[in-house]
Design an enzyme around this catalytic site. Sequence first.
Site, PDB file in Angstrom:
ATOM      1  N   LYS A 367       0.797  -1.228   0.000  1.00 24.74           N
ATOM      2  CA  LYS A 367       0.000   0.000   0.000  1.00 24.74           C
ATOM      3  C   LYS A 367       0.828   1.276   0.000  1.00 24.74           C
ATOM      4  CE  LYS A 367      -3.623  -2.318   2.730  1.00 24.74           C
ATOM      5  NZ  LYS A 367      -2.891  -3.525   3.129  1.00 24.74           N
ATOM      6  N   LYS A 409      -7.298   5.687  -3.982  1.00 18.72           N
ATOM      7  CA  LYS A 409      -6.192   5.913  -4.921  1.00 18.72           C
ATOM      8  C   LYS A 409      -6.393   5.155  -6.234  1.00 18.72           C
ATOM      9  CE  LYS A 409      -2.812   6.963  -1.316  1.00 18.72           C
ATOM     10  NZ  LYS A 409      -3.830   7.075  -0.247  1.00 18.72           N
ATOM     11  N   ARG A 539       5.675  13.650  -3.547  1.00 15.53           N
ATOM     12  CA  ARG A 539       6.483  12.500  -3.898  1.00 15.53           C
ATOM     13  C   ARG A 539       5.987  11.894  -5.207  1.00 15.53           C
ATOM     14  NH1 ARG A 539       5.492   9.437   1.677  1.00 15.53           N
ATOM     15  NH2 ARG A 539       3.393  10.072   1.066  1.00 15.53           N
TER      16      ARG A 539
END
Length: 616
Positions: A367, A409, A539
């Site tokens: 994850k 996501k 990121r």
Amino acid sequence: MKNRYLRLFITLIFDGVISDASLLLAMLTTGETIDSDIIHSLTILPVLIVVFFYIFKVYNILWRYSGYNELARIMAGSAMAVSGVYVVSMALFSNACAVSTYVITFMIVCLMISAERIALKKYYISSNLEPTEKNDNTLKGNIMLIGGGDAGSAIITEILESKKMRDCKICCVIDDDPYKIGKYISGIRIVGDRNMIIEAAKKYDISTIVFAIPSCPSEEKSEILNICQKTECTLRTVPAIYQLLNNNFSASSIRKVEIEDLLGRDPIKINLNSIMNYVENKVIMVTGGGGSIGSELCRQIAVHNPKQLIIFDMYENNAYDIQNELLRKYPKLNLVTLIGSVRDSKRLDCVFAKYRPQIVYHAAAHKHVPLMEESPNESIKNNVFGTYKTAQFADKYGVQKFILISTDKAVNPTNIMGATKRICEMIVQYFNNHSDTEYVAVRFGNVLGSNGSVIPLFRKQIENGGPVTVTDPEIIRYFMTIPEAVSLVLQAGASAKGGEIFVLDMGKPVKILTLAENLIRLSGYRPYVDIEIKFTGLRKGEKLYEELLMSEEGLQNTENDLIHIGQPIDIDEEVFIDTLNKMQNVMYDDNADVRELVKLIVPTYNYVNKSANSVN
């Protein structure tokens, strides 16, 4: 333990002596003759007092927290005991005192025993002999109390009377009720409403603020606590009303303010007892059962009497921890803890063949977004083909329900982890079209305190003196506690018919920067002064915000307002399976770019632009 039984024995003796003394005093009052014929009454009454006090649970009362209900039990027990003496005397001995004597006896017994218990209550409070819940949140220094209601009043009384709380002093009370402002509670003045918090904190040199309104809505509580944080005082709170078993508030109820208190939304409460019959007497398997979500699934399932619960995880330390916890809490639970990987077809085949699970919760997955960006092939191996293999054996061995734990996501993914979870949702839809097993996915956002989440990271950074690292000042996320998310997953599983993608309502999004600032303040520091906040830039694969629903998906309501169903997106199954086969051949070659194949079946996956500003 010895002290407890000694105190009970002394109480029984006192009650017996008081009952006989009451009868004798009543006889003197009414002019009854005290002779040998009524000695039996003096023998029977203490016995009946003890018996009926036991029946009415008078001896189970914590007198430190007693009130009118407890006094009513004394009156009921006394009435039954005195009436019993009259009935027994007439039935066995054919003589008894006058009815008026027994009425006066009842009144004196009630008065004297109630006085005894009130005296005990005062004694326990002043000496703290009554055992109380252990509490590490000792109050010291000058205190401001938020809330002039029952909870605040109880805390003031206890602090004023307790010998163990002489290191603290309540200086003022804040309450938004205009009628209360200027009035006093046990000599403590209510100085104003929430607008006076900062000024009063300076005036009275407050070191600790205690929020004592357990019935306060979460959004309003968050607003008041955010004002309190500006004072730089230590914050404490009593639990919310739903967390308390009764209305007894005391200083022992006070706890630290947690980050959940500042989210500004009411906690999600689901009555699982009404829906969890679908796991009762079933063999349940949880893959990734040692992880944050998987272990909480095991906790909540264990309560509802599964026939067998199977924890399946590749990380033995986590599996060992949850195994020990469950066996300690539920010694009769039929629990099996297995070490293995969802990548291992032979291991999965053996497990499914031997244990024949009827319901599978598939929580096993990689994850961590940045780590998966560096190792995309591992994400494919574990997430995509781990899910495919587990779903495949669920079909082979006739599992009734297969519930995939997905993520927000997966919506318009900008990272390989999210893209693989979207493929997992497609795998669930594919198998649902070709199997009698009901395959569903449940999609939600971040959970507070889970492994790899920002809260544990921020806490470690604060403990080390900072800096606290936030990728971008504008980044936002949806948050939910682990038990909340799991309870919704379990409810979604109960209503699953097959093929659905359940979308959980995560409430309002929260700025990560605000979360960091609040956590620093709750730790007793000043953001940007005592603890630096450093912005590191987004990121690889990270978004400024997450979405819970793809634009192509419709939104269908369920019986629960917090659970919605996204309409399945049509997929070309031939292309889908062909691409999965190509991925399986490529994923063992670290030099191959598996992302191109992912893009073929997840067209919303965007990974091309690698500039720092566009990788979200």
